[in-house]
Scaffold this active site. Sequence first.
Site, PDB file in Angstrom:
ATOM      1  N   ALA A 421      33.629 106.142  43.035  1.00  0.00           N
ATOM      2  CA  ALA A 421      33.099 106.912  41.909  1.00  0.00           C
ATOM      3  C   ALA A 421      32.356 106.007  40.957  1.00  0.00           C
ATOM      4  O   ALA A 421      32.571 104.788  40.932  1.00  0.00           O
ATOM      5  CB  ALA A 421      34.233 107.626  41.175  1.00  0.00           C
ATOM      6  N   CYS A 422      31.442 106.598  40.173  1.00  0.00           N
ATOM      7  CA  CYS A 422      30.841 105.906  39.044  1.00  0.00           C
ATOM      8  C   CYS A 422      31.217 106.697  37.783  1.00  0.00           C
ATOM      9  O   CYS A 422      32.268 107.311  37.741  1.00  0.00           O
ATOM     10  CB  CYS A 422      29.341 105.746  39.210  1.00  0.00           C
ATOM     11  SG  CYS A 422      28.423 107.298  39.278  1.00  0.00           S
ATOM     12  N   THR A 423      30.368 106.726  36.790  1.00  0.00           N
ATOM     13  CA  THR A 423      30.739 107.336  35.521  1.00  0.00           C
ATOM     14  C   THR A 423      31.059 108.819  35.647  1.00  0.00           C
ATOM     15  O   THR A 423      32.082 109.299  35.159  1.00  0.00           O
ATOM     16  CB  THR A 423      29.612 107.153  34.491  1.00  0.00           C
ATOM     17  OG1 THR A 423      29.273 105.770  34.424  1.00  0.00           O
ATOM     18  CG2 THR A 423      30.068 107.616  33.111  1.00  0.00           C
ATOM     19  N   ARG A 425      30.259 110.843  38.770  1.00  0.00           N
ATOM     20  CA  ARG A 425      30.141 111.446  40.099  1.00  0.00           C
ATOM     21  C   ARG A 425      30.994 110.721  41.137  1.00  0.00           C
ATOM     22  O   ARG A 425      31.195 109.509  41.076  1.00  0.00           O
ATOM     23  CB  ARG A 425      28.685 111.484  40.544  1.00  0.00           C
ATOM     24  CG  ARG A 425      28.015 110.147  40.694  1.00  0.00           C
ATOM     25  CD  ARG A 425      26.552 110.278  41.087  1.00  0.00           C
ATOM     26  NE  ARG A 425      25.677 110.397  39.943  1.00  0.00           N
ATOM     27  CZ  ARG A 425      24.358 110.499  40.024  1.00  0.00           C
ATOM     28  NH1 ARG A 425      23.768 110.506  41.189  1.00  0.00           N
ATOM     29  NH2 ARG A 425      23.614 110.594  38.942  1.00  0.00           N
ATOM     30  N   ARG A 427      31.246 109.206  44.718  1.00  0.00           N
ATOM     31  CA  ARG A 427      30.297 108.615  45.668  1.00  0.00           C
ATOM     32  C   ARG A 427      31.039 108.440  46.985  1.00  0.00           C
ATOM     33  O   ARG A 427      31.965 107.637  47.081  1.00  0.00           O
ATOM     34  CB  ARG A 427      29.759 107.281  45.149  1.00  0.00           C
ATOM     35  CG  ARG A 427      28.850 107.439  43.918  1.00  0.00           C
ATOM     36  CD  ARG A 427      28.432 106.081  43.370  1.00  0.00           C
ATOM     37  NE  ARG A 427      27.559 106.212  42.215  1.00  0.00           N
ATOM     38  CZ  ARG A 427      26.248 106.027  42.226  1.00  0.00           C
ATOM     39  NH1 ARG A 427      25.653 105.699  43.355  1.00  0.00           N
ATOM     40  NH2 ARG A 427      25.531 106.134  41.141  1.00  0.00           N
TER      41      ARG A 427
END
Length: 575
Positions: A421-423, A425, A427
């Site tokens: 994951a990022c901020t 979303r 992934r």
Amino acid sequence: MITGLQSVGRALMLPIAVLPVAALLLRLGQPDLLDIPAIAAAGDAIFSNLGLLFAIGVAVGLAKENHGAAGLASVVGYLVTTKGAEVLIAVPPEVTAQLAGQARDFAMAAFRERELAKLSVPAGLLNGLIAGWLYNKYSDIRLPAYLAFFGGRRFVPIASGTAGIVLALAFGFGWPVLESGMDTASEAVLASDSFGLFAYGVLNRVLIVTGLHHILNNMAWFLLGDYQGVTGDLKRFFAGDPTAGAFMSGFFPVMMFGLPAACLAMYRTAAPERRKAVGGMLFSMALTSFLTGVTEPIEFTFMFLAPVLYGIHAALTGAAMAIMDLLNIRIGFGFSAGLFDYVLNFSQATQPLWLVPIGLIYFALYYGLFRFFIVRFNLATPGREIEDVNSTTGEATTQDDSVQGWIRALGGAGNLVAVDACTTRLRLSIADQKLVNEAALKSLGARGLVRPSQQTLQVVVGPIADQLASSIRHGLKLPASLGTQAATPTTTNVGAPSAVSAPNLLQLLGGADNIRELRAAASRLCITLRDGAAVSDDLNKLAGVRGVARPAANSLHIIVGPAAPRLLTELSQLR
């Protein structure tokens, strides 16, 4: 290449996540606030060591299983690079012309320290990339018996240190050329004034769909410009550069005023019977954008449903960057352009009160343009969808039952190769895009889906993304999640025991020589083969194998449950 760049963009978010803490400490310790030098020094320490943080964060973010050994390797490479380059950087004669003895030594050390400050972030990024790549390639390396102690993960820091020596030589001897190139590039970008800022604002929004905007932001915020040895628009702003902030100021009118107005326009144009259903969602997203500057949940509600609105949004963002620059308004942030950062950095900003009238104008622009285009072209924004069953009305959660729903909607455990994951979303690396149930994901709270390639999927869920990714990874390890694996095309023996025989498995895979790469991911063994055709058809019948998936001709995922780490060790020893 796109997938690789997205991995880098995702990895960059790990060190960036500490910047709000650094900015908070740095500002609270200033004389105009709490006037506590120790707190200010604590915040400044983070900004002063961003290169080291980027090295660790990028390496761990890129490494398989986000293993900490890659972070250690990046630290080794970074220290070798910076300290080696420090000795090699030539000091101009004029720096020490009037000095002698200890004073001369101090002057030389101060000059090199100032020059290394420009080098720290690029050196950190490079060493993080190298360490992450080395870990993924050599963490399972086997050395001769007399060197066996240095094999496996222990080999990675050694290789990273060797790479650091090469970088130290390049930075040390080539520093005059590198410095001149960095200065020329910075001057060219900064000299482009409003046009360059407009292009930056537009590209920043356009690249969100790919996740590559993080790379663009890092160049602007941490590399551009030079103020007393500090580089980057964000770092220079907190170092007191009165010219810094041009690459941040333009986001405030958009994030605090424009996008909340877009939410209001979508609410007002929703079908009357649907307003109550979508109102809570739109209000929460608008409030998040206004307070914190997190905008992706809003943007993904209309990015694909109404691309014309997103084009307007990108153009208005570029215009905001140019307008704020023309009016010489400089506002900075440690995290994003929300109310929290605006209030925190108000006294350090230049003409910050101008944000209010400009923001109100942007509120009216966004509301008027969004409402006009939604009604004029009958755009399918939230509350106006033809198939209401596919619309998002709830919030994503990390409850155990919901997590199992996420796993099922993503095609089952056998379809999930990697979860990160990022901020805002998730992934994901997946085996088969066709197994993903988009309607089910939206009913669980997903704001939108992006498919950068056949093997990658991004699911926008808002700020809860990292916690949700952790919950999904945990859910994949639980026995309850094994029932979701039936979605994998070739899955069989779901109820089989987990005691898989490593020698038998190796034989059915075509022998040790047929295995090019081997790793474990949650409940699966992920194997890259030299010849996919050499795998026996009896593999599905082997006791303990719960399922088999083939993402590609020479790629094989074997679902074995909690036994995956043990089997990885045993197979590695047999090779």
